[in-house]
Write an enzyme that holds these catalytic residues in place. Structure first.
Site, PDB file in Angstrom:
ATOM      1  N   ASP A 112     -27.068  33.637 -37.448  1.00  0.00           N
ATOM      2  CA  ASP A 112     -27.536  32.763 -38.528  1.00  0.00           C
ATOM      3  C   ASP A 112     -27.900  31.381 -37.997  1.00  0.00           C
ATOM      4  O   ASP A 112     -28.890  30.799 -38.411  1.00  0.00           O
ATOM      5  CB  ASP A 112     -26.489  32.656 -39.649  1.00  0.00           C
ATOM      6  CG  ASP A 112     -25.108  32.238 -39.138  1.00  0.00           C
ATOM      7  OD1 ASP A 112     -24.833  32.424 -37.938  1.00  0.00           O
ATOM      8  OD2 ASP A 112     -24.312  31.730 -39.935  1.00  0.00           O
ATOM      9  N   ASP A 115     -25.696  26.330 -32.654  1.00  0.00           N
ATOM     10  CA  ASP A 115     -25.299  24.930 -32.683  1.00  0.00           C
ATOM     11  C   ASP A 115     -25.149  24.478 -31.225  1.00  0.00           C
ATOM     12  O   ASP A 115     -26.145  24.167 -30.571  1.00  0.00           O
ATOM     13  CB  ASP A 115     -23.972  24.875 -33.468  1.00  0.00           C
ATOM     14  CG  ASP A 115     -23.626  23.498 -33.964  1.00  0.00           C
ATOM     15  OD1 ASP A 115     -23.976  22.529 -33.276  1.00  0.00           O
ATOM     16  OD2 ASP A 115     -23.004  23.371 -35.021  1.00  0.00           O
ATOM     17  N   LYS A 143     -30.182  24.303 -34.215  1.00  0.00           N
ATOM     18  CA  LYS A 143     -30.009  22.844 -34.193  1.00  0.00           C
ATOM     19  C   LYS A 143     -30.134  22.415 -32.739  1.00  0.00           C
ATOM     20  O   LYS A 143     -29.125  22.260 -32.039  1.00  0.00           O
ATOM     21  CB  LYS A 143     -28.601  22.474 -34.685  1.00  0.00           C
ATOM     22  CG  LYS A 143     -28.425  22.486 -36.181  1.00  0.00           C
ATOM     23  CD  LYS A 143     -27.003  21.980 -36.465  1.00  0.00           C
ATOM     24  CE  LYS A 143     -26.713  21.956 -37.938  1.00  0.00           C
ATOM     25  NZ  LYS A 143     -25.294  21.596 -38.187  1.00  0.00           N
ATOM     26  N   PHE A 164     -25.086  19.144 -41.984  1.00  0.00           N
ATOM     27  CA  PHE A 164     -24.167  20.234 -42.303  1.00  0.00           C
ATOM     28  C   PHE A 164     -24.810  21.133 -43.349  1.00  0.00           C
ATOM     29  O   PHE A 164     -24.928  20.773 -44.511  1.00  0.00           O
ATOM     30  CB  PHE A 164     -22.821  19.705 -42.803  1.00  0.00           C
ATOM     31  CG  PHE A 164     -21.770  20.765 -42.737  1.00  0.00           C
ATOM     32  CD1 PHE A 164     -20.808  20.752 -41.731  1.00  0.00           C
ATOM     33  CD2 PHE A 164     -21.763  21.829 -43.634  1.00  0.00           C
ATOM     34  CE1 PHE A 164     -19.863  21.762 -41.646  1.00  0.00           C
ATOM     35  CE2 PHE A 164     -20.824  22.847 -43.558  1.00  0.00           C
ATOM     36  CZ  PHE A 164     -19.873  22.807 -42.563  1.00  0.00           C
ATOM     37  N   ASP A 171     -21.322  28.933 -44.391  1.00  0.00           N
ATOM     38  CA  ASP A 171     -20.243  28.488 -45.272  1.00  0.00           C
ATOM     39  C   ASP A 171     -19.791  27.065 -45.005  1.00  0.00           C
ATOM     40  O   ASP A 171     -20.056  26.499 -43.942  1.00  0.00           O
ATOM     41  CB  ASP A 171     -19.023  29.399 -45.089  1.00  0.00           C
ATOM     42  CG  ASP A 171     -18.313  29.152 -43.751  1.00  0.00           C
ATOM     43  OD1 ASP A 171     -18.996  29.203 -42.700  1.00  0.00           O
ATOM     44  OD2 ASP A 171     -17.101  28.889 -43.757  1.00  0.00           O
ATOM     45  N   ARG A 177     -21.617  30.854 -49.145  1.00  0.00           N
ATOM     46  CA  ARG A 177     -22.432  31.822 -48.399  1.00  0.00           C
ATOM     47  C   ARG A 177     -23.447  32.518 -49.324  1.00  0.00           C
ATOM     48  O   ARG A 177     -24.474  33.000 -48.872  1.00  0.00           O
ATOM     49  CB  ARG A 177     -21.533  32.893 -47.764  1.00  0.00           C
ATOM     50  CG  ARG A 177     -20.584  32.376 -46.687  1.00  0.00           C
ATOM     51  CD  ARG A 177     -19.940  33.549 -45.955  1.00  0.00           C
ATOM     52  NE  ARG A 177     -18.767  33.193 -45.182  1.00  0.00           N
ATOM     53  CZ  ARG A 177     -18.776  32.767 -43.917  1.00  0.00           C
ATOM     54  NH1 ARG A 177     -19.926  32.625 -43.291  1.00  0.00           N
ATOM     55  NH2 ARG A 177     -17.651  32.482 -43.296  1.00  0.00           N
TER      56      ARG A 177
HETATM   57  C1  PRP Z   1     -21.241  29.981 -36.483  1.00  0.00           C
HETATM   58  C2  PRP Z   1     -22.515  30.759 -36.205  1.00  0.00           C
HETATM   59  C3  PRP Z   1     -22.436  31.044 -34.752  1.00  0.00           C
HETATM   60  C4  PRP Z   1     -21.685  29.854 -34.217  1.00  0.00           C
HETATM   61  C5  PRP Z   1     -22.666  28.886 -33.658  1.00  0.00           C
HETATM   62  O1  PRP Z   1     -20.220  30.880 -36.744  1.00  0.00           O
HETATM   63  O2  PRP Z   1     -22.602  31.931 -36.969  1.00  0.00           O
HETATM   64  O3  PRP Z   1     -21.751  32.248 -34.485  1.00  0.00           O
HETATM   65  O4  PRP Z   1     -20.983  29.243 -35.305  1.00  0.00           O
HETATM   66  O5  PRP Z   1     -22.020  27.797 -33.077  1.00  0.00           O
HETATM   67  P1  PRP Z   1     -22.162  27.451 -31.534  1.00  0.00           P
HETATM   68  O6  PRP Z   1     -23.597  27.569 -31.158  1.00  0.00           O
HETATM   69  O7  PRP Z   1     -21.660  26.015 -31.473  1.00  0.00           O
HETATM   70  O8  PRP Z   1     -21.279  28.372 -30.757  1.00  0.00           O
HETATM   71  P2  PRP Z   1     -18.819  30.453 -37.380  1.00  0.00           P
HETATM   72  O9  PRP Z   1     -17.821  30.239 -36.282  1.00  0.00           O
HETATM   73  O10 PRP Z   1     -19.028  29.321 -38.332  1.00  0.00           O
HETATM   74  O11 PRP Z   1     -18.359  31.778 -38.159  1.00  0.00           O
HETATM   75  P3  PRP Z   1     -18.979  32.478 -39.465  1.00  0.00           P
HETATM   76  O12 PRP Z   1     -20.353  32.971 -39.105  1.00  0.00           O
HETATM   77  O13 PRP Z   1     -18.022  33.596 -39.729  1.00  0.00           O
HETATM   78  O14 PRP Z   1     -19.007  31.458 -40.572  1.00  0.00           O
END
Ligand code: PRP
Length: 200
Positions: A112, A115, A143, A164, A171, A177
Site C-alpha cells: 500500500d 515510507d 513517500k 500522515f 490506518d 482502513r
Molecule cells: C506499512 C506499509 C508497509 C510499511 C512501509 O505497514 O504497509 O508495509 O509500513 O513502511 P517502511 O517503508 O518505512 O518500511 P504497517 O507496519 O503500518 O502495517 P499495516 O499495513 O498492517 O498497517
C-alpha cells in the site's frame, strides 16, 4: 433498516476526522486500471503470483487483481517492525509467511505504501533467497522524501508528500482502513487519542 442507519452514522464519523481528501476514489480507481493493464501486458506469458503485505494492501490488492486480465494466484505475508526504533535499523519481524514456495515463480509484491523502504528492502532480500524466477514491486503510494534505503519499484500509483495518510487500507491506530479514498487525518484526532493513552 436500523442496521443501515447505524452503518451510515459510522461512516460519517470517520469522514469527520478527515482534514482533506488527498486522492479521491475515482482517481485511485483510474490509476489502478492503468497499472492493471500494464501488469497484464508485462506478465502476459508468465506464471504470476501476487504477494500482498498485510494489512494495508488488502483493498489495493482486491481492486488491482480485478484489473489484471491474466490468470494469477495470490498469497500473503504479514510483517511488523520491532518497536519504534526499528524503522531505522531495518529489522522486520515476519508475523505470517507465505503459504507456498516461490522458487521459479514470477512474484509481484503488492504494497500500500513505501515510507523508509525498510520493510520492502528486508522482504526483497528474504524472497530473493528463495529463488523466484523474477521479483518486482507494485505500490499504490510512495513517500520518496522518507526513503532510507534504495529499492527498485516497478510500479507506483502515486508519489505523495510526507503527510500522515489514512484510508483505502491505511490506518491510524488500526482505524480508517475502510475509507474509500486516501485522506489526511485531522491533527486533533491524534491529540485526542494520545491524550486517551496517557490517561489509561
Ligand atoms: C506499512 C506499509 C508497509 C510499511 C512501509 O505497514 O504497509 O508495509 O509500513 O513502511 P517502511 O517503508 O518505512 O518500511 P504497517 O507496519 O503500518 O502495517 P499495516 O499495513 O498492517 O498497517
Amino acid at each position: 433498516m436500523a442496521a443501515e442507519k447505524k452503518t451510515d452514522q459510522g461512516k460519517r464519523r470517520l469522514d469527520q476526522d478527515v482534514e482533506r481528501v488527498l486522492i479521491d476514489e475515482a482517481s485511485l480507481q483510474a490509476r489502478i486500471v492503468e497499472m492493471g493493464a500494464e501488469i497484464t501486458a508485462e506478465y502476459a506469458d508468465r506464471d504470476l503470483l501476487l504477494v500482498a503485505v498485510l494489512k494495508g494492501s488488502v483493498l489495493f490488492l482486491a481492486d488491482l487483481m480485478r484489473r489484471i486480465a491474466i490468470p494469477h494466484e495470490i498469497d500473503f505475508m504479514a510483517t511488523s517492525s520491532y518497536g519504534t526504533g526499528v524503522t531505522s535499523s531495518g529489522v522486520v519481524r515476519i508475523l505470517k509467511d507465505l503459504n507456498n514456495p516461490i522458487e521459479g515463480r514470477h512474484v509481484l509484491i503488492v504494497e500500500d505504501i513505501i515510507d523508509s523502504g525498510n520493510t520492502l528492502a528486508y522482504l526483497m532480500g528474504l524472497l530473493e533467497a528463495r529463488n523466484p524466477a523474477s521479483l518486482q514491486i507494485v505500490t499504490l503510494l510512495d513517500k520518496p522524501d522518507r526513503r532510507e534505503v534504495d529499492i527498485h519499484v516497478a510500479w507506483t500509483g502515486f508519489s505523495i508528500p510526507n503527510e500522515f495518510v489514512i484510508g483505502y487500507g491505511l490506518d491510524y491506530n488500526e482505524r480508517y482502513r475502510n475509507l474509500p479514498y486516501i485522506g489526511i487525518l485531522k491533527p486533533s484526532v491524534y491529540a485526542e487519542l494520545d491524550a486517551g493513552y496517557a490517561t489509561e
